[in-house]
Design an enzyme around this catalytic site. Structure first.
Site, PDB file in Angstrom:
ATOM      1  N   LYS A 128       0.845  -1.193   0.000  1.00 28.41           N
ATOM      2  CA  LYS A 128       0.000   0.000   0.000  1.00 28.41           C
ATOM      3  C   LYS A 128       0.877   1.238   0.000  1.00 28.41           C
ATOM      4  O   LYS A 128       1.796   1.358   0.820  1.00 28.41           O
ATOM      5  CB  LYS A 128      -0.903  -0.021   1.237  1.00 28.41           C
ATOM      6  CG  LYS A 128      -1.968   1.047   1.270  1.00 28.41           C
ATOM      7  CD  LYS A 128      -2.846   0.854   2.499  1.00 28.41           C
ATOM      8  CE  LYS A 128      -3.943   1.904   2.563  1.00 28.41           C
ATOM      9  NZ  LYS A 128      -4.772   1.750   3.787  1.00 28.41           N
ATOM     10  N   HIS A 130      -0.302   4.450   0.296  1.00 29.11           N
ATOM     11  CA  HIS A 130      -0.941   5.599   0.930  1.00 29.11           C
ATOM     12  C   HIS A 130      -1.398   5.192   2.327  1.00 29.11           C
ATOM     13  O   HIS A 130      -1.294   4.026   2.711  1.00 29.11           O
ATOM     14  CB  HIS A 130      -2.140   6.084   0.101  1.00 29.11           C
ATOM     15  CG  HIS A 130      -3.219   5.048  -0.044  1.00 29.11           C
ATOM     16  ND1 HIS A 130      -3.132   4.011  -0.957  1.00 29.11           N
ATOM     17  CD2 HIS A 130      -4.397   4.877   0.614  1.00 29.11           C
ATOM     18  CE1 HIS A 130      -4.227   3.262  -0.858  1.00 29.11           C
ATOM     19  NE2 HIS A 130      -4.999   3.755   0.090  1.00 29.11           N
TER      20      HIS A 130
END
Length: 243
Positions: A128, A130
């Site tokens: 991921k 963010h």
């Protein structure tokens, strides 16, 4: 015996019966990735009903609650030899969550706190970029002893990837518990089973255990599946059984 050590001695029969009833374990003729024709097939992706998830988690917990994954004191109390239960994406994810929940339920019933400090983690297939970011969901692995739970080992590639992820995050692999061990040799040139080969490749100091093994199909289900299926299982073992 400490309540935390209480184990359903016939958990294998209970789990196998549910697997068959839900068509997660079937008998017939199945072609494996290796090209071998197998007289049975286990589809772990079908472990999605409440009874199956409960029994699978309980069966994993029974194995995890015994040495070498715990140490047993003179008073029968047990101390976990791991801090985190790690489930490789994707099939290991519900397994690690279910196991940690099952351990907590056992503590609640027994009035103990054996598993209070045990957490779960799993990896993302894609990191991921963010929010909190990273590749791990759940407890951080750095400095922790990590127990891997998964369904099966075939070539061992997925297990090596999981070990690599844990080590990259700063954790130490404390052991591996699988749902099923086919107990057959990897290939004509590799006479060991996938578990045997994995133990050797990991240096021989990381314990690997299975909730169910091939022999259980004969011993626990023999009278239910019939003589013909038992004969086919025995023939398969004679042809492909590991050292």
């Amino acid at each position: 015996m400490s309540p935390a050590l209480a184990v359903d001695q016939d958990y294998k029969s209970s789990l196998l019966s549910l697997l068959v009833a839900n068509n997660a374990l079937a008998f017939g003729t199945f072609t494996l990735k290796s090209g071998r024709e197998s007289p049975y097939f286990l589809t772990s992706s079908r472990l999605y009903t409440a009874p199956l998830l409960r029994q699978t988690s309980a069966s994993f917990a029974n194995v995890i609650s015994a040495p070498p994954f715990v140490s047993v004191g003179g008073d029968g109390a047990i101390t976990p030899n791991f801090d985190i239960v790690f489930g490789p994406a994707y099939k290991g994810i519900p397994e690690c969550v279910g196991v940690v929940n099952e351990l907590a339920v056992r503590d609640a019933i027994a009035g103990t706190s054996t598993w209070d400090n045990i957490s779960y983690s799993f990896n993302r297939k894609e990191a991921k970029d963010h929010g909190e970011g990273g590749n791990i969901v759940g407890a951080p692995l750095k400095g922790k002893r990590v127990l891997i739970v998964d369904d099966v080992i075939t070539a061992g590639t997925a297990l090596r990837e999981a070990v690599g992820i844990i080590q990259k995050e700063g954790g130490t692999v404390a052991g591996v518990v699988l749902l099923f061990d086919r107990q057959e040799r990897v290939s004509d040139t590799e006479r060991k089973s996938a578990i045997g080969a994995a133990e050797r490749d990991l240096g021989g100091n990381i314990p690997i255990r299975a909730v169910l093994v091939f022999q259980d199909l004969i011993e626990k289900l023999g009278d239910k599946i019939g003589e013909n299926e038992v004969r086919r299982l025995e023939e398969y073992r004679a042809k492909y059984g590991a050292e």
